[in-house]
Design a protein around this motif. Structure first.
Motif, PDB file in Angstrom:
ATOM      1  N   MET A   1       1.132  -1.276  -0.123  1.00 14.21           N
ATOM      2  CA  MET A   1       0.039  -0.030  -0.086  1.00 14.21           C
ATOM      3  C   MET A   1       0.801   1.302   0.067  1.00 14.21           C
ATOM      4  O   MET A   1       1.905   1.239   1.031  1.00 14.21           O
ATOM      5  CB  MET A   1      -0.960  -0.003   1.273  1.00 14.21           C
ATOM      6  CG  MET A   1      -1.752   1.153   1.313  1.00 14.21           C
ATOM      7  SD  MET A   1      -3.039   1.237   0.206  1.00 14.21           S
ATOM      8  CE  MET A   1      -3.991  -0.261   0.543  1.00 14.21           C
ATOM      9  N   SER A   2       0.629   2.370  -1.047  1.00 10.97           N
ATOM     10  CA  SER A   2       1.472   3.431  -0.993  1.00 10.97           C
ATOM     11  C   SER A   2       1.003   4.235   0.094  1.00 10.97           C
ATOM     12  O   SER A   2       0.012   4.092   0.847  1.00 10.97           O
ATOM     13  CB  SER A   2       0.926   4.160  -2.306  1.00 10.97           C
ATOM     14  OG  SER A   2       0.984   3.413  -3.503  1.00 10.97           O
ATOM     15  N   GLU A   3       2.416   4.926   0.647  1.00 10.20           N
ATOM     16  CA  GLU A   3       2.086   6.070   1.755  1.00 10.20           C
ATOM     17  C   GLU A   3       0.954   6.880   1.331  1.00 10.20           C
ATOM     18  O   GLU A   3       1.348   7.896   0.506  1.00 10.20           O
ATOM     19  CB  GLU A   3       3.351   6.286   2.197  1.00 10.20           C
ATOM     20  CG  GLU A   3       3.377   7.262   3.449  1.00 10.20           C
ATOM     21  CD  GLU A   3       4.996   7.869   3.759  1.00 10.20           C
ATOM     22  OE1 GLU A   3       4.881   8.852   4.524  1.00 10.20           O
ATOM     23  OE2 GLU A   3       5.582   7.415   2.996  1.00 10.20           O
ATOM     24  N   LYS A   4       0.336   7.398   2.307  1.00 11.13           N
ATOM     25  CA  LYS A   4      -0.393   8.526   1.883  1.00 11.13           C
ATOM     26  C   LYS A   4      -0.079  10.013   2.193  1.00 11.13           C
ATOM     27  O   LYS A   4       0.598   9.939   3.587  1.00 11.13           O
ATOM     28  CB  LYS A   4      -2.041   8.495   2.629  1.00 11.13           C
ATOM     29  CG  LYS A   4      -3.006   9.520   2.167  1.00 11.13           C
ATOM     30  CD  LYS A   4      -4.169   9.324   2.871  1.00 11.13           C
ATOM     31  CE  LYS A   4      -5.478  10.342   2.389  1.00 11.13           C
ATOM     32  NZ  LYS A   4      -6.557  10.066   2.915  1.00 11.13           N
TER      33      LYS A   4
ATOM     34  N   ILE B   1      -4.602  -0.449 -18.231  1.00 11.45           N
ATOM     35  CA  ILE B   1      -4.412   0.883 -19.071  1.00 11.45           C
ATOM     36  C   ILE B   1      -5.624   1.752 -18.584  1.00 11.45           C
ATOM     37  O   ILE B   1      -5.261   2.806 -18.408  1.00 11.45           O
ATOM     38  CB  ILE B   1      -4.768   0.377 -20.409  1.00 11.45           C
ATOM     39  CG1 ILE B   1      -3.438  -0.354 -20.843  1.00 11.45           C
ATOM     40  CG2 ILE B   1      -4.826   1.518 -21.363  1.00 11.45           C
ATOM     41  CD1 ILE B   1      -3.403  -1.060 -22.520  1.00 11.45           C
ATOM     42  N   ALA B   2      -6.747   1.445 -18.323  1.00  9.46           N
ATOM     43  CA  ALA B   2      -7.861   2.000 -18.044  1.00  9.46           C
ATOM     44  C   ALA B   2      -7.623   2.986 -16.529  1.00  9.46           C
ATOM     45  O   ALA B   2      -7.835   4.239 -16.390  1.00  9.46           O
ATOM     46  CB  ALA B   2      -9.175   1.432 -17.586  1.00  9.46           C
ATOM     47  N   VAL B   3      -6.876   2.260 -15.622  1.00 13.05           N
ATOM     48  CA  VAL B   3      -6.376   3.007 -14.418  1.00 13.05           C
ATOM     49  C   VAL B   3      -5.384   4.002 -14.804  1.00 13.05           C
ATOM     50  O   VAL B   3      -5.306   5.335 -14.287  1.00 13.05           O
ATOM     51  CB  VAL B   3      -5.742   1.777 -13.546  1.00 13.05           C
ATOM     52  CG1 VAL B   3      -5.233   2.561 -12.100  1.00 13.05           C
ATOM     53  CG2 VAL B   3      -6.985   1.021 -13.039  1.00 13.05           C
TER      54      VAL B   3
ATOM     55  N   ARG C   1      -7.550   2.765  -7.369  1.00 12.96           N
ATOM     56  CA  ARG C   1      -6.288   3.523  -6.866  1.00 12.96           C
ATOM     57  C   ARG C   1      -5.159   2.843  -7.611  1.00 12.96           C
ATOM     58  O   ARG C   1      -4.982   1.900  -8.166  1.00 12.96           O
ATOM     59  CB  ARG C   1      -5.847   3.296  -5.323  1.00 12.96           C
ATOM     60  CG  ARG C   1      -6.865   4.065  -4.449  1.00 12.96           C
ATOM     61  CD  ARG C   1      -6.903   5.499  -4.670  1.00 12.96           C
ATOM     62  NE  ARG C   1      -7.863   6.164  -3.732  1.00 12.96           N
ATOM     63  CZ  ARG C   1      -8.917   6.536  -4.182  1.00 12.96           C
ATOM     64  NH1 ARG C   1      -9.073   6.517  -5.675  1.00 12.96           N
ATOM     65  NH2 ARG C   1      -9.747   7.531  -3.599  1.00 12.96           N
ATOM     66  N   LEU C   2      -3.801   3.615  -7.311  1.00  8.58           N
ATOM     67  CA  LEU C   2      -2.607   2.907  -8.351  1.00  8.58           C
ATOM     68  C   LEU C   2      -2.206   1.713  -7.745  1.00  8.58           C
ATOM     69  O   LEU C   2      -1.635   1.105  -8.486  1.00  8.58           O
ATOM     70  CB  LEU C   2      -1.394   4.022  -7.952  1.00  8.58           C
ATOM     71  CG  LEU C   2      -0.252   3.930  -8.763  1.00  8.58           C
ATOM     72  CD1 LEU C   2      -0.718   4.051 -10.448  1.00  8.58           C
ATOM     73  CD2 LEU C   2       0.641   4.840  -8.469  1.00  8.58           C
ATOM     74  N   ASP C   3      -2.711   1.275  -6.661  1.00 12.56           N
ATOM     75  CA  ASP C   3      -1.979   0.015  -5.823  1.00 12.56           C
ATOM     76  C   ASP C   3      -2.840  -1.149  -6.711  1.00 12.56           C
ATOM     77  O   ASP C   3      -2.505  -2.271  -6.791  1.00 12.56           O
ATOM     78  CB  ASP C   3      -2.664  -0.216  -4.641  1.00 12.56           C
ATOM     79  CG  ASP C   3      -1.743   0.760  -3.541  1.00 12.56           C
ATOM     80  OD1 ASP C   3      -0.486   0.912  -3.958  1.00 12.56           O
ATOM     81  OD2 ASP C   3      -1.965   1.037  -2.544  1.00 12.56           O
TER      82      ASP C   3
END
Length: 644
Positions: A1-4, A457-459, A485-487
């Motif tokens: 998970m990316s850091e917010k 690709i849609a993301v 989300r990017l994740d």
């Protein structure tokens, strides 16, 4: 998970010019794409744009039109808001410098700087560019000529009582800050220009005016109004709650990025930091000066008549197509060229052929071979592993490049993945697999991999083309796109097997280049309404006027003329007959706003054809010559009534 994290991005607040142009679109599209990327990453984003509404040039422009300044800016601000809606700009706030909340902030900053001993009263005598709202000392003028170094217009010699900010007091501190924070001004060429400017001698800045009154009053001396740039720059503090919402202000300040045109880098990187130093406030983290948008090889100019209005382009080709072209064609920090042929070719090649065709082919095969339901991938080969590896690498590079504001590079990498996925179809030949019953599981695996690639690709296209991304997501049979989300693109194989696709219309239509150019030239050559300020024409007699037959007509049907931005086809009822008229009002009215209304028709005008459509007459409308037009309505008068 990316850091917010938090992320505060701003565009400059735009001067309310009556003529929208594609340069506004370019800067704000970049900012919007960065804001959307950071939201995609899970960051807490605040994205600000707005309008800069005070100053001498606004007051003069309003007076020239017989309007008050606030009436003048209200009309034009509405155009900007419309453009941002049409372009799907996701700003969190739209700041207007005429708002009371902003006035309070400007006066508080002015007072704070004054109390700190950094503002003093004196007499200003020097050169001023009203269009740029810029003071120019003699040592900054080219070869001693009294023309603006930025816009080239003649400067005015101004003499008036003013207050001054002690800029030179902070020159050494500013230079130390730049040395300690080399990324503060980007790109590097802009940083070098600003350093040279300060080292050549930094004069104190006039921060109030007394020769006009359209502005915020200096709090301790109300016969002075605050200099428009001191006023405008403070907007970045107003919107996030300076002096009113301490929690939000501390959350988002200092700003992560001020994205501005290169012509106003000096204000944002020298004047703005010194204002903040004087007030004891932290400086923003980065100011990035993007290049200019050139049209057909020439810098946009009203005098040259090459200012491109983005609204007709959006209406004709769609917001996402324009957003993609501007972001893909132009490397951030450099000047970029816009031309209609290049734009059309990019739509046809990248959007219709590469992306649109990939989605259409894939979903058509899922429908044809699997009844529209995507089965799980159970058979994996080397070419599948290669596609998955390219997907993973693309997601990694996409995130890294967007973090570094390399928008053009991120799109190039993403489109390399789009083309690689198209190649995968040719390598795996699903149509051949479909003919062999023993290859049923292999066919299902190939189709799953294609759908999974399209999901990723849609993301990744969503920051650049939000409508198209959401459309793709829906056609893939997926839901809750706002929660993506990017994740979600970090792992290959996340598309849920058993999902039914919902194939829809093509994402992007193809255009015939020759036809588009011909129609563009035809519209450009069409007669336009004369400017409201043109001299009154020569006198005519009452008999001559009587030769014009004006009648009331009821609009019974109305539609836009296909493949044009300006033309509307109206069916009119004159009581004794029906008429068809073509009018250049499509930019100002929707068909449903006209049906049932009563208009005035010139009935004895010689019939003609506009864009191949018959027109028998002309309806009356008023125009000020500055993109404001209103049809003359006479509702309540019976159709056929004579206008005398």
């Amino acid at each position: 998970m990316s850091e917010k994290k938090t992320y505060y991005i701003t565009t400059p607040i735009y001067y309310p010019s009556a003529k929208l142009h594609i340069g506004h679109t370019y800067c704000t599209t970049i900012a919007d794409s960065l804001a959307r990327f950071h939201r995609l990453r899970g960051d807490d984003v605040f994205f600000l744009t707005g309008s800069d509404e005070h100053g001498q040039k606004i007051q003069r422009a309003a007076e020239a039109k017989g309007m008050t300044p606030i009436q003048y800016v209200d009309e034009i601000v509405a155009l900007f808001r419309q453009l941002w809606r049409e372009l799907n700009i996701s700003n969190d706030d739209f700041i207007r410098t005429t708002e009371r909340r902003h006035e309070k902030v400007v006066q508080a900053l002015m007072q704070r700087s004054y109390d700190n001993g950094d503002i003093y009263k004196s007499q200003y005598e020097g050169w001023y560019c009203t269009p740029c709202e810029t003071f120019w000392p003699e040592n900054k003028l080219p070869d001693g000529k009294h023309v603006c170094p930025d816009c080239g217009r003649e400067l005015e010699l101004v003499k008036e009582e003013s207050y001054f900010l002690k800029m030179n007091k902070y020159a050494e501190r500013w230079l130390r800050f730049i040395e300690e924070n080399p990324d503060f001004i980007q790109p590097e060429s802009r940083r070098n220009e600003m350093i040279a400017f300060v080292k050549s001698g930094l004069e104190d800045l006039c921060v109030s005016r007394t020769s006009f009154d359209w502005g915020i009053k200096v709090p301790w001396d109300p016969k002075h109004v605050v200099y428009v740039w001191f006023d405008a720059l403070a907007n970045y503090l107003t919107a996030i709650g300076y002096g009113s919402d301490t929690e939000q202000f501390e959350k988002f300040w200092p700003a992560d990025l001020h994205l501005v045109g290169k012509e106003i880098v000096r204000f944002h990187t020298i004047i703005w930091p010194i204002m903040l130093m004087s007030c004891g406030l932290p400086l923003p983290k980065k100011v990035f000066g993007h290049g200019w948008l050139i049209v057909d090889g020439t810098k946009m100019s009203k005098s040259l008549g090459n200012v491109v209005d983005p609204l007709p382009l959006i209406e004709r080709y769609g917001a996402d197509a324009l957003r993609y072209y501007l972001l893909k064609e132009i490397r951030l920090g450099q000047d970029g060229n816009f031309s209609l042929p290049s734009f059309i070719n990019r739509i046809n090649s990248d959007l219709a052929n590469d992306l649109g065709n990939l989605l259409q082919r894939t979903l058509a095969m899922v429908e044809k071979y699997e009844g529209g339901v995507v089965a799980a991938a159970t058979v994996r080969t080397g070419v599948d592993d290669e596609l998955a590896a390219v997907a993973a690498k693309t997601a990694e590079l996409f995130a890294a490049q967007m973090d570094e504001m390399k928008v053009n590079d991120a799109l190039n990498e993403l489109w390399a993945f789009v083309r690689r996925t198209n190649k995968y179809i040719d390598e795996t030949t699903p149509w051949v697999l479909a003919k062999e019953p023993t290859q049923a599981e292999r066919l299902q695996s190939v189709l799953y991999n294609l759908v999974e690639a399209l999901r990723m690709i849609a993301v990744m296209i969503s920051p650049f083309m939000p409508q198209s991304a959401a459309n793709m997501w829906q056609q893939l049979g997926l839901h809750d796109f706002d929660a993506v989300r990017l994740d979600d693109v970090q792992t290959w194989g996340a598309y849920p097997a058993g999902t039914a696709v919902q194939k829809g219309a093509a994402l992007f239509p193809r255009y015939d280049l020759k036809e588009e150019i011909a129609e563009d030239k035809e519209e450009a050559a069409a007669p336009v309404c004369p400017a409201a300020k043109e001299p009154v024409k020569a006198e005519i007699t009452i008999d001559q006027f009587g030769e014009t037959d004006l009648r009331v007509a009821k609009v019974i049907a109305c539609e836009k003329v296909p493949k044009t931005a300006k033309l509307m086809k109206l069916q009119l009822d004159l009581a004794t007959e029906k008429r068809q008229v073509v009018s250049g009002i499509a930019k100002y009215y929707k068909p449903e706003e006209l049906i049932g209304r009563h208009v005035i028709l010139v009935t004895n005008l010689k019939p003609t054809k506009l864009c191949g459509v018959d027109s028998a007459g002309m309806i009356l409308a008023a125009s000020d010559g500055n993109d404001h037009l209103q049809v003359v309505f006479v509702d309540g008068m019976a159709p056929g009534s004579r206008v005398r």
